[in-house]
Design an enzyme around this catalytic site. Structure first.
Site, PDB file in Angstrom:
ATOM      1  N   GLY A 129       6.712   4.290  14.616  1.00 14.67           N
ATOM      2  CA  GLY A 129       6.752   4.412  13.148  1.00 14.67           C
ATOM      3  C   GLY A 129       6.442   5.824  12.672  1.00 14.67           C
ATOM      4  O   GLY A 129       7.115   6.367  11.804  1.00 14.67           O
ATOM      5  N   GLY A 140       0.864  -1.188   0.000  1.00 17.53           N
ATOM      6  CA  GLY A 140       0.000   0.000   0.000  1.00 17.53           C
ATOM      7  C   GLY A 140       0.894   1.229   0.000  1.00 17.53           C
ATOM      8  O   GLY A 140       2.033   1.176  -0.473  1.00 17.53           O
ATOM      9  N   ARG A 141       0.362   2.312   0.565  1.00 15.58           N
ATOM     10  CA  ARG A 141       1.137   3.568   0.582  1.00 15.58           C
ATOM     11  C   ARG A 141       2.512   3.377   1.222  1.00 15.58           C
ATOM     12  O   ARG A 141       3.539   3.788   0.669  1.00 15.58           O
ATOM     13  CB  ARG A 141       0.373   4.635   1.380  1.00 15.58           C
ATOM     14  CG  ARG A 141      -0.622   5.443   0.580  1.00 15.58           C
ATOM     15  CD  ARG A 141      -1.316   6.430   1.504  1.00 15.58           C
ATOM     16  NE  ARG A 141      -2.024   5.701   2.535  1.00 15.58           N
ATOM     17  CZ  ARG A 141      -3.313   5.405   2.492  1.00 15.58           C
ATOM     18  NH1 ARG A 141      -4.048   5.817   1.490  1.00 15.58           N
ATOM     19  NH2 ARG A 141      -3.886   4.716   3.454  1.00 15.58           N
ATOM     20  N   ILE A 142       2.538   2.760   2.416  1.00 20.38           N
ATOM     21  CA  ILE A 142       3.818   2.656   3.139  1.00 20.38           C
ATOM     22  C   ILE A 142       4.725   1.631   2.461  1.00 20.38           C
ATOM     23  O   ILE A 142       5.925   1.880   2.280  1.00 20.38           O
ATOM     24  CB  ILE A 142       3.575   2.320   4.632  1.00 20.38           C
ATOM     25  CG1 ILE A 142       2.755   3.453   5.279  1.00 20.38           C
ATOM     26  CG2 ILE A 142       4.900   2.123   5.375  1.00 20.38           C
ATOM     27  CD1 ILE A 142       2.260   3.166   6.692  1.00 20.38           C
ATOM     28  N   HIS A 160       6.956   1.342  19.281  1.00 16.96           N
ATOM     29  CA  HIS A 160       5.868   1.759  18.368  1.00 16.96           C
ATOM     30  C   HIS A 160       5.997   3.248  18.002  1.00 16.96           C
ATOM     31  O   HIS A 160       5.168   4.068  18.402  1.00 16.96           O
ATOM     32  CB  HIS A 160       4.490   1.465  18.980  1.00 16.96           C
ATOM     33  CG  HIS A 160       3.393   1.431  17.949  1.00 16.96           C
ATOM     34  ND1 HIS A 160       2.268   0.655  18.066  1.00 16.96           N
ATOM     35  CD2 HIS A 160       3.268   2.100  16.769  1.00 16.96           C
ATOM     36  CE1 HIS A 160       1.484   0.853  17.019  1.00 16.96           C
ATOM     37  NE2 HIS A 160       2.072   1.723  16.212  1.00 16.96           N
ATOM     38  N   GLU A 163       0.994  -5.121  23.063  1.00 13.31           N
ATOM     39  CA  GLU A 163       1.671  -3.883  23.475  1.00 13.31           C
ATOM     40  C   GLU A 163       1.089  -3.331  24.770  1.00 13.31           C
ATOM     41  O   GLU A 163      -0.135  -3.350  24.921  1.00 13.31           O
ATOM     42  CB  GLU A 163       1.499  -2.817  22.368  1.00 13.31           C
ATOM     43  CG  GLU A 163       2.420  -3.021  21.227  1.00 13.31           C
ATOM     44  CD  GLU A 163       2.255  -2.008  20.113  1.00 13.31           C
ATOM     45  OE1 GLU A 163       2.480  -2.387  18.966  1.00 13.31           O
ATOM     46  OE2 GLU A 163       1.894  -0.850  20.389  1.00 13.31           O
ATOM     47  N   THR A 213       6.798  -3.038  11.131  1.00 12.55           N
ATOM     48  CA  THR A 213       6.358  -1.701  11.563  1.00 12.55           C
ATOM     49  C   THR A 213       4.844  -1.581  11.359  1.00 12.55           C
ATOM     50  O   THR A 213       4.320  -0.469  11.325  1.00 12.55           O
ATOM     51  CB  THR A 213       7.059  -0.586  10.747  1.00 12.55           C
ATOM     52  OG1 THR A 213       6.867  -0.851   9.355  1.00 12.55           O
ATOM     53  CG2 THR A 213       8.527  -0.480  11.057  1.00 12.55           C
ATOM     54  N   SER A 214       4.153  -2.726  11.190  1.00 10.50           N
ATOM     55  CA  SER A 214       2.707  -2.649  10.903  1.00 10.50           C
ATOM     56  C   SER A 214       1.907  -2.777  12.205  1.00 10.50           C
ATOM     57  O   SER A 214       1.712  -1.776  12.893  1.00 10.50           O
ATOM     58  CB  SER A 214       2.320  -3.705   9.872  1.00 10.50           C
ATOM     59  OG  SER A 214       2.527  -5.019  10.360  1.00 10.50           O
ATOM     60  N   ARG A 215       1.487  -3.970  12.543  1.00 10.95           N
ATOM     61  CA  ARG A 215       0.818  -4.211  13.824  1.00 10.95           C
ATOM     62  C   ARG A 215       1.371  -5.518  14.384  1.00 10.95           C
ATOM     63  O   ARG A 215       1.593  -6.490  13.638  1.00 10.95           O
ATOM     64  CB  ARG A 215      -0.693  -4.345  13.637  1.00 10.95           C
ATOM     65  CG  ARG A 215      -1.419  -3.017  13.423  1.00 10.95           C
ATOM     66  CD  ARG A 215      -1.441  -2.161  14.688  1.00 10.95           C
ATOM     67  NE  ARG A 215      -2.195  -0.935  14.528  1.00 10.95           N
ATOM     68  CZ  ARG A 215      -1.688   0.246  14.152  1.00 10.95           C
ATOM     69  NH1 ARG A 215      -0.390   0.355  13.872  1.00 10.95           N
ATOM     70  NH2 ARG A 215      -2.452   1.311  14.069  1.00 10.95           N
TER      71      ARG A 215
END
Ligand code: GLV
Length: 331
Positions: free
Chosen positions: A288, A156-158, A286, A268, A237-239
């Site tokens: 990012g 996607g974008r990232i 966390h 988390e 770096t997502s979830r």
């Protein structure tokens, strides 16, 4: 006219806070820690707008505690903390903050990739501890990044911003995504489509950029880690729940993969048992999107979305536009 009553659950940059406070009656968390759920439920009772953080579980119960709630603006691109179905069922628009944190997050993914490959946190610890006693050709070796294969899961974008950065390192980039890009875009981005298993087998670095959904929970578990090369690295770096963290600890401990760089965790802020003791993993809290510039943009966009929703307009980043259609259709 009285100002709309808004609840803001996290401390945001002062300039954005001042703008919000100019147009809304704001009840705000002034501390740099998540608002306690019970307190949030108590404070939301008379509120028309909510600016929520990823640490708030915004569910039907919370929405029912706020009969006047007209808009939920999440200050994050990810919105797995919000029960979108429950909001839609109650006719409440929900928004996120896409686009403004793309570069910051892609930068951090690359920082983790480089840190993992060159063992930067470990070398820093060793240098401080006086272990740099002399230079020798076989000491403190990491792995080269240039010319290696990067596997991006979720383009996607990232993911695309990570692919663009990989060009600077002359990397071959494989990607896996539910929707394949058209060939022209693949060529422009210099990325090659691969199914998940092939990507895991071939990549030297695997970087995760998918949203957390039922379909992506534990997308990377013991079986997937076993497909990766023993010399490879996993970057997340997502979830956190996209990775089975216990299986990752096993893989790192048994050197089934060379290392990992993590910004997010399954529960988390808790870390899976054993994770913090491992030398071959870089751990971040966390962050990012954690640059001042980006946090100003995220807070501004959340405010923009909130105000649009409160004014009965379509928020620019609405996630459940069907609630607006219902409003228009029912007059
Ligand atoms: C942060 O994790 C975000 O989703 O924006």
């Amino acid at each position: 006219m009285s100002k709309p009553k808004v609840l803001l659950t996290g401390r945001i940059p002062g300039e954005v806070m001042a703008r919000l406070a100019g147009v809304c009656d704001v009840e705000a968390n002034t501390e740099d820690r998540p608002m306690d759920r019970e307190k949030l439920i108590e404070l939301i009772r008379d509120r028309e707008g909510l600016i929520s953080m990823i640490t708030d579980g915004v569910d039907g119960k919370m929405m029912d505690a706020a009969p006047r709630l007209k808009m939920i603006a999440n200050m994050a691109v990810g919105f797995n903390n919000i029960d979108l179905k429950a909001a839609t069922a109650r006719g409440i628009p929900v928004s996120n903050t896409p686009g403004v944190l793309t570069d910051a997050t892609a930068e951090l993914a690359f920082a983790l990739l480089l840190a993992a490959a060159r063992r930067i946190p470990e070398m820093d610890r060793k240098t401080r501890a006086g272990e740099f006693r002399w230079w020798a050709p076989m000491l403190f070796l990491g792995r080269e990044v240039s010319g290696k294969t990067l596997g991006i899961i979720g383009l996607g974008r990232i993911g695309k911003a990570v692919a663009r950065r990989a060009r600077g390192f002359d990397m071959r980039v494989l990607y896996c995504n539910p929707a394949r890009l058209d060939p022209a875009e693949e060529r422009a981005l210099r990325v090659e489509y691969a199914d998940l298993r092939s990507l895991l087998r071939e990549a030297d670095f695997v970087s995760l950029h998918v949203p957390l959904t039922e379909a992506t929970k534990h997308l990377i578990g013991a079986e997937e880690l076993a497909l990766m090369k023993p010399t490879s690295y996993l970057i997340n770096t997502s979830r956190g729940p996209v990775v089975d963290e216990k299986a990752l600890v096993q893989a790192l401990r048994g050197r089934k993969i060379e290392g990992a760089g993590l910004d997010v965790y399954e529960n988390e802020p808790a870390l899976a048992p054993g994770l913090a003791e491992l030398e071959n993993v870089t751990l971040l809290p966390h962050v990012g999107s954690g640059t001042l510039e980006t946090r100003v943009r995220m807070a501004s966009l959340a405010v923009e979305n909130l105000l649009a929703g409160l004014n009965g307009e379509s928020p620019p980043n609405i996630l459940n536009p069907e609630v607006l259609q219902a409003v228009y259709k029912n007059g």
